[in-house]
Design an enzyme around this catalytic site. Structure first.
Site, PDB file in Angstrom:
ATOM      1  N   ASP A  31      68.708  56.379  77.077  1.00 21.21           N
ATOM      2  CA  ASP A  31      69.108  56.791  75.738  1.00 21.21           C
ATOM      3  C   ASP A  31      68.886  58.279  75.523  1.00 21.21           C
ATOM      4  O   ASP A  31      68.235  58.954  76.327  1.00 21.21           O
ATOM      5  CB  ASP A  31      68.303  56.011  74.690  1.00 21.21           C
ATOM      6  CG  ASP A  31      68.637  54.529  74.676  1.00 21.21           C
ATOM      7  OD1 ASP A  31      69.805  54.186  74.935  1.00 21.21           O
ATOM      8  OD2 ASP A  31      67.730  53.717  74.417  1.00 21.21           O
ATOM      9  N   ARG A  85      60.274  50.772  75.374  1.00 17.15           N
ATOM     10  CA  ARG A  85      59.789  51.510  74.194  1.00 17.15           C
ATOM     11  C   ARG A  85      59.162  50.558  73.169  1.00 17.15           C
ATOM     12  O   ARG A  85      58.176  50.902  72.515  1.00 17.15           O
ATOM     13  CB  ARG A  85      60.929  52.308  73.577  1.00 17.15           C
ATOM     14  CG  ARG A  85      61.383  53.487  74.443  1.00 17.15           C
ATOM     15  CD  ARG A  85      62.706  54.073  73.963  1.00 17.15           C
ATOM     16  NE  ARG A  85      62.625  54.516  72.578  1.00 17.15           N
ATOM     17  CZ  ARG A  85      63.702  54.851  71.855  1.00 17.15           C
ATOM     18  NH1 ARG A  85      64.922  54.781  72.393  1.00 17.15           N
ATOM     19  NH2 ARG A  85      63.563  55.244  70.602  1.00 17.15           N
ATOM     20  N   ARG A 121      71.432  52.954  82.024  1.00 17.62           N
ATOM     21  CA  ARG A 121      71.669  54.001  81.041  1.00 17.62           C
ATOM     22  C   ARG A 121      70.337  54.370  80.408  1.00 17.62           C
ATOM     23  O   ARG A 121      69.542  53.499  80.070  1.00 17.62           O
ATOM     24  CB  ARG A 121      72.627  53.523  79.944  1.00 17.62           C
ATOM     25  CG  ARG A 121      73.969  53.032  80.469  1.00 17.62           C
ATOM     26  CD  ARG A 121      74.757  52.374  79.339  1.00 17.62           C
ATOM     27  NE  ARG A 121      76.033  51.838  79.816  1.00 17.62           N
ATOM     28  CZ  ARG A 121      76.870  51.128  79.063  1.00 17.62           C
ATOM     29  NH1 ARG A 121      76.541  50.879  77.791  1.00 17.62           N
ATOM     30  NH2 ARG A 121      78.001  50.674  79.549  1.00 17.62           N
TER      31      ARG A 121
END
Length: 244
Positions: free
Chosen positions: A52, A197, A50
């Site tokens: 974001d 990140r 997935r």
């Protein structure tokens, strides 16, 4: 039943992420709608992972099963006719029965892009984190080398991450300059939520002199999330490739 694998590219700016959600339009939703136009029946996509809201992809992989007899080009060219300009099927291929885009993946390559300039760039605004000021690349590379290998990355995962284990293996992290762009390429067997990140945000803090290389080593020895760097903005991240 046939198993069809799709390789997808998308600009994630206007989406709530890959996965269907009640609060907005997802990439999965628009691709499934386009597939339904080609198949004449609903299709469920299962992805390699997935992304974001705001995160992009050049090589997201997803698969679906169908009893349709359409040629493979229909799942690329035909589906692309029904997709918005921000999403495209780059390739479609038939896989063996039982293939799974997520569980059969051997590794992923993510790229985090930084735009280093005193002036903002409209052309890079959607795909790179704009930073002003000099970065110490030697220190960033030294810190990146510490992160390569099999480690406990608990300090680099987001709150709410449901992974049972926080141990992951990173194959390599490289920092590549192209003019004002600096790309942090991270390759590994798997990733925790917001892990790339947070890695990028931590390396930036090292480059800015706000964090030492030794502190990064300490984060791998049972550090808490609050001890690591900021979570870098979503729009600088791109899923480049998934390996099988």
């Amino acid at each position: 039943m046939r198993t069809i694998k799709l390789v997808l590219e998308y600009d994630g700016t206007d989406f709530v992420g890959w996965q269907r959600q009640p609060n907005g339009i997802s990439v999965q939703e628009v691709v499934e709608q386009a597939l339904e136009q080609v198949l004449g029946a609903p299709a469920q996509l299962l992805s390699a992972g997935r992304t974001d809201a705001g995160v992009h992809a050049r090589g997201m992989v997803a698969h679906f099963t169908t009893d349709g007899t359409q040629p493979l080009r229909a799942f690329r060219d035909g589906v692309n006719r029904y997709l918005p300009a921000t999403v495209a099927v780059r390739d479609a291929m038939e896989e063996r029965p039982g293939f799974h885009a997520r569980f059969d993946a051997r590794g992923k390559w993510y790229r985090y892009s930084l735009y280093r300039s005193p002036v903002r760039s409209p052309l890079h605004a959607r795909t790179a984190w704009h930073l002003r000021g000099r970065l110490d690349l030697a220190a960033m590379r030294a810190a990146a080398r510490l992160l390569v290998g099999r480690h406990d990355f608990a300090a680099f995962r987001a709150a709410g991450c449901a992974a049972r284990s926080t141990v992951r293996e990173l194959f390599d992290i490289t920092l590549n300059e192209n003019g004002e762009l600096l790309c942090i390429d991270v390759r590994g067997s798997g990733f925790l939520r917001h892990m790339v990140r947070t890695l990028a945000g931590t390396l930036v803090e090292v480059g800015q002199g706000r964090r030492s290389v030794a502190e990064v080593r300490d984060l791998l020895l049972g550090g808490e999330r609050c001890a690591a760097g900021v979570t870098a903005p979503a729009h600088g991240l791109c899923l480049m490739e998934v390996w099988y």
